[in-house]
Design a protein around this motif. Structure first.
Motif, short mmCIF file in Angstrom:
data_model
loop_
_atom_site.label_atom_id
_atom_site.label_comp_id
_atom_site.label_asym_id
_atom_site.label_seq_id
_atom_site.Cartn_x
_atom_site.Cartn_y
_atom_site.Cartn_z
N GLN A 150 0.72 -1.25 -0.12
CA GLN A 150 0.02 0.18 -0.10
C GLN A 150 0.87 1.27 0.14
N ARG A 151 1.93 1.24 0.76
CA ARG A 151 2.74 2.40 0.93
C ARG A 151 3.55 2.65 -0.37
N ARG A 152 3.82 1.64 -1.06
CA ARG A 152 4.51 1.92 -2.44
C ARG A 152 3.62 2.43 -3.40
N LEU A 153 2.51 2.00 -3.38
CA LEU A 153 1.31 2.36 -4.40
C LEU A 153 1.09 3.73 -4.26
N GLU A 154 0.79 4.23 -2.79
CA GLU A 154 0.49 5.58 -2.45
C GLU A 154 1.72 6.53 -2.85
N THR A 155 2.97 6.04 -2.67
CA THR A 155 4.13 6.98 -2.93
C THR A 155 4.34 7.04 -4.57
N LEU A 156 3.99 6.01 -5.28
CA LEU A 156 3.93 6.18 -6.71
C LEU A 156 3.16 7.08 -7.25
N ARG A 157 1.79 6.90 -6.65
CA ARG A 157 0.91 8.08 -7.15
C ARG A 157 1.27 9.37 -6.88
N LEU B 230 -2.99 -1.12 -8.95
CA LEU B 230 -2.32 -0.03 -9.40
C LEU B 230 -3.45 0.71 -10.25
N SER B 231 -4.43 0.05 -10.78
CA SER B 231 -5.69 0.87 -11.44
C SER B 231 -6.14 1.56 -10.26
N ASP B 232 -6.58 0.97 -9.18
CA ASP B 232 -7.22 1.81 -8.19
C ASP B 232 -6.67 3.02 -7.49
N HIS B 233 -5.38 2.80 -7.81
CA HIS B 233 -4.65 4.21 -7.51
C HIS B 233 -4.42 5.21 -8.71
N GLY B 234 -4.94 4.93 -9.83
CA GLY B 234 -5.13 5.54 -10.86
C GLY B 234 -3.66 5.81 -11.72
N LEU B 235 -2.95 4.76 -11.64
CA LEU B 235 -1.62 4.66 -12.14
C LEU B 235 -1.62 4.09 -13.51
N LEU B 236 -2.89 3.55 -14.03
CA LEU B 236 -3.18 3.03 -15.46
C LEU B 236 -1.79 2.42 -15.79
N PRO B 237 -1.93 1.16 -15.26
CA PRO B 237 -0.67 0.26 -15.80
C PRO B 237 -0.74 -0.09 -17.28
N ILE B 238 0.51 -0.29 -17.76
CA ILE B 238 0.54 -0.93 -19.19
C ILE B 238 0.82 -2.48 -18.99
N VAL B 239 0.02 -3.03 -19.42
CA VAL B 239 0.14 -4.70 -19.27
C VAL B 239 1.02 -5.32 -20.52
N THR B 240 2.19 -5.66 -20.26
CA THR B 240 3.21 -6.20 -21.34
C THR B 240 2.72 -7.51 -21.54
N VAL B 241 2.41 -7.97 -22.81
CA VAL B 241 2.02 -9.56 -23.33
C VAL B 241 2.94 -10.09 -24.09
N THR B 242 3.21 -11.49 -24.26
CA THR B 242 3.88 -11.81 -25.49
C THR B 242 2.87 -12.53 -26.19
N GLN B 243 3.12 -12.24 -27.86
CA GLN B 243 2.26 -13.10 -28.63
C GLN B 243 3.34 -14.09 -29.48
N ASN B 244 2.86 -15.27 -29.64
CA ASN B 244 3.68 -15.93 -30.41
C ASN B 244 2.86 -16.82 -31.27
N GLY B 245 1.63 -16.97 -31.22
CA GLY B 245 0.69 -17.66 -32.03
C GLY B 245 0.38 -16.83 -33.13
N ALA C 201 -11.29 -8.47 -14.33
CA ALA C 201 -10.67 -8.56 -13.04
C ALA C 201 -10.61 -7.30 -12.17
N GLY C 202 -11.24 -6.41 -12.76
CA GLY C 202 -11.28 -4.91 -11.81
C GLY C 202 -10.17 -4.00 -12.29
N VAL C 203 -9.36 -4.17 -13.50
CA VAL C 203 -8.50 -3.25 -13.99
C VAL C 203 -9.44 -2.32 -14.90
N ALA C 204 -9.70 -1.05 -14.33
CA ALA C 204 -10.43 -0.13 -15.26
C ALA C 204 -9.36 0.59 -16.13
#
Lengths: 307, 260
Positions: free
Chosen positions: A122-129, A172-187, A205-208
């Motif tokens: 929680q502290r990390r998230l608050e500090t990041l925001r 992260l989303s709840d703290h408004g940090l709008l994360p970028i989800v990095t995914v790999t595509q191989n198919g 999953a609750g990620v706005a």
């Protein structure tokens, strides 16, 4: 100029012979747009089976960088007109001073942190925001996910890590940090369908407002044991100069630093020939694209950067 | 003596906004006007805006969109990397390319990519994306001062004006140089307002930049977009002021200010 299409192939892999640098295209550094800082070295709380730098718990092959060391590297990069900084590892939040390092850096230059998303208190998230709100420079948090189902992700990253990562993303989303989800595509799945599947899962999953970045898989590090390494045919050797597009590769605009020196890009910090020097201003010359990973970057046109 | 320059970009076929902006510029009496490119895309009936712009005599730069339409390329070369963004960009591009008159295409292909001006002893560089790349996105939150200083230095400019991102901003750099993103007049600035924005640059002893919001009949534009069967997502943006597409390369701070 259009790049010459090159075939993507799949099969087992022999080791690559010693490169003959003169026969590979020489990639100039147009300008240092992005500096990658491997702040946590190879230390990670996970040991993913596809990690391209084979990071893991207790792994200090590339040691953690000190706060002062990071400050010096950022100063070097700013003197060269750097546009943005990327913090990576290992897992950056394994670094005990990661938040202080961000507090030093973010006021002067946009920062992105690439994380597995499992270590957010929680502290990390608050500090990041708070850090993000206090700076006019963007703070981007990028979280890696390897599948939209727990069984897929956990096969790479270990039992239970999918749930922990999703929880990190939600917070992260709840703290408004709008994360970028990095995914790999191989198919071969249609990119729109592939994207939609992830976005739906993340929303449920609750990620706005989920954001997605798709990367190809690199046949480096632990991934070579899981699948294979690069084949001899996967090379830019003897690519005709007239076909070479020097604007296509991220190493035209980046360098990576670890505690061990300056490397051409964040992918080749463990690879022979990847280290270019000790100081950034020693590494502004061209780089011979001799590695199999150079082939992947060139063929896919990918960049590790956010945009 | 004060020199005032009105700068707008990102027309995106919004002929109603273009007319309103030109009237606003006229009313404010700026000494010169420039359009920084991207005339088509997003909106309806591309020829309408082109006719207004050409008959106004306002000089224009060739944005990536104009370069693509003008040269008959396969896509807009906006520089999106996300498949959904590219999907919508392609819908818009195909619509625009099919409805732009050949004469306008030839005119666009011949526009300059950049323009240098000397104003009040300062070197002003007008460009579309950035001085080094026509489709580079210069977002306010994604550019360090150090980078912008380098960009000005490397291109011999005291003032750089650009567009391409669609969100306006101005940075006075420590060296005294300035970078201005003039925003776009074709769609709102993702701020929940239906107005569009352009910039007025004033150069005398100091440099100042003012951004002007311009209201226009956005409901009428939305109806035209619907009648042309343009994507409902675009229409929603026109009606609400919130972007619904081309969002994936928007940095976190700018995106956080939006709704989607």
């Amino acid at each position: 100029m259009a790049a010459t299409p090159l075939p993507l192939v799949g099969a087992p892999s022999p080791a690559r012979p010693e490169p003959d640098a003169g026969r590979y295209p020489a990639q100039p550094l147009h300008h240092l747009d992005a500096l990658w800082i491997q702040v946590a070295g190879t230390l990670c709380n996970l040991a993913c089976t596809h990690c391209f730098v084979s990071c893991g718990p207790g792994d200090l092959r590339h040691p953690l960088m000190s706060r002062g060391e990071v400050r010096d590297r950022v100063a070097e990069a700013l003197a060269l007109g750097v546009k943005e900084i990327y913090f990576t590892g290992g897992e950056p939040f394994m670094h005990p001073e990661m938040l202080e390092i961000l507090a030093d850096t973010l006021p002067r230059v946009p920062c992105a942190v690439l994380t597995n998303g499992t270590l957010f208190t929680q502290r990390r998230l608050e500090t990041l925001r708070a850090l993000s709100d206090a700076s006019r420079c963007a703070l981007e948090i990028r979280v890696s996910l390897d599948g939209y189902r727990a069984e897929d992700h956990d096969r790479f990253r270990g039992e239970g890590s999918f749930a922990r990562t999703l929880d990190g993303l939600r917070r992260l989303s709840d703290h408004g940090l709008l994360p970028i989800v990095t995914v790999t595509q191989n198919g071969d799945e249609d990119p729109l369908a592939f994207r939609a599947r992830y976005i739906t899962m993340l929303r449920e999953a609750g990620v706005a407002r989920p954001r997605l970045k798709v990367l190809p898989m690199f046949l480096l590090g632990r991934e070579t044991a899981r699948t294979r390494g690069y084949l001899e045919i996967e090379t830019l050797l003897d690519l005709p100069a007239a076909s070479f597009d020097p604007d296509r590769l991220q190493c035209g605009g980046c360098r990576a630093v670890t505690a061990k020196g300056v490397f051409v890009c964040p992918l080749l910090v463990d690879e022979p020939g990847g280290r270019m020097g000790g100081r950034l201003d020693e590494t502004l010359g061209p780089f011979p694209l001799a590695h199999g990973a150079c082939y992947t970057c060139y063929v896919t046109g990918m960049t590790c950067a956010n945009g | 003596m004060s020199h005032r320059l009105a700068l707008f970009g990102g027309v995106y076929s919004n002929h109603l906004a273009l007319r309103a902006v030109l009237e606003d510029v006229e009313r404010r009496g700026a000494g010169a006007v420039w359009c920084l490119g991207d005339l088509g895309g997003f909106g309806p009936h591309p020829d309408r805006a082109l006719e207004i712009l050409r008959s106004s005599g306002v000089p224009a730069l060739r944005g990536n969109y104009d370069d693509s339409i003008g040269h008959g390329r396969g896509d807009c070369a906006c520089g999106y990397t996300d498949p959904r963004d590219n999907h919508f960009a392609q819908l818009s591009y195909d619509y625009t390319a099919a409805r732009t008159a050949a004469d306008h295409k030839r005119w666009m292909a011949a526009l300059p990519e950049q323009q240098r001006l000397e104003i009040g002893g300062r070197r002003v560089l007008l460009c579309h994306g950035s001085p080094r790349r026509v489709n580079e996105f210069l977002w306010e939150s994604a550019c360090s001062d150090a980078f912008l200083e380098w960009l000005c230095e490397a291109h011999g400019a005291d003032i750089v004006a650009c567009t391409h991102t669609g969100i306006h901003w101005h940075r006075a750099l420590p060296s005294g140089r300035h970078v201005v993103n003039v925003g776009a007049i074709g769609r709102p600035a993702n701020d929940g307002r239906t107005e569009v924005w352009y910039a007025e640059l004033a150069v005398n002893d100091a440099v100042s930049v003012e951004f002007h919001p311009v209201a226009y009949d956005h409901d009428e534009l939305a109806r035209e977009m619907e009648a042309e069967a343009l994507p409902p997502e675009f229409v929603e943006t026109t009606r609400t002021g919130w972007w619904t597409t081309c969002l994936e390369n928007v940095p976190a701070p700018e995106r956080r200010r939006g709704r989607h």
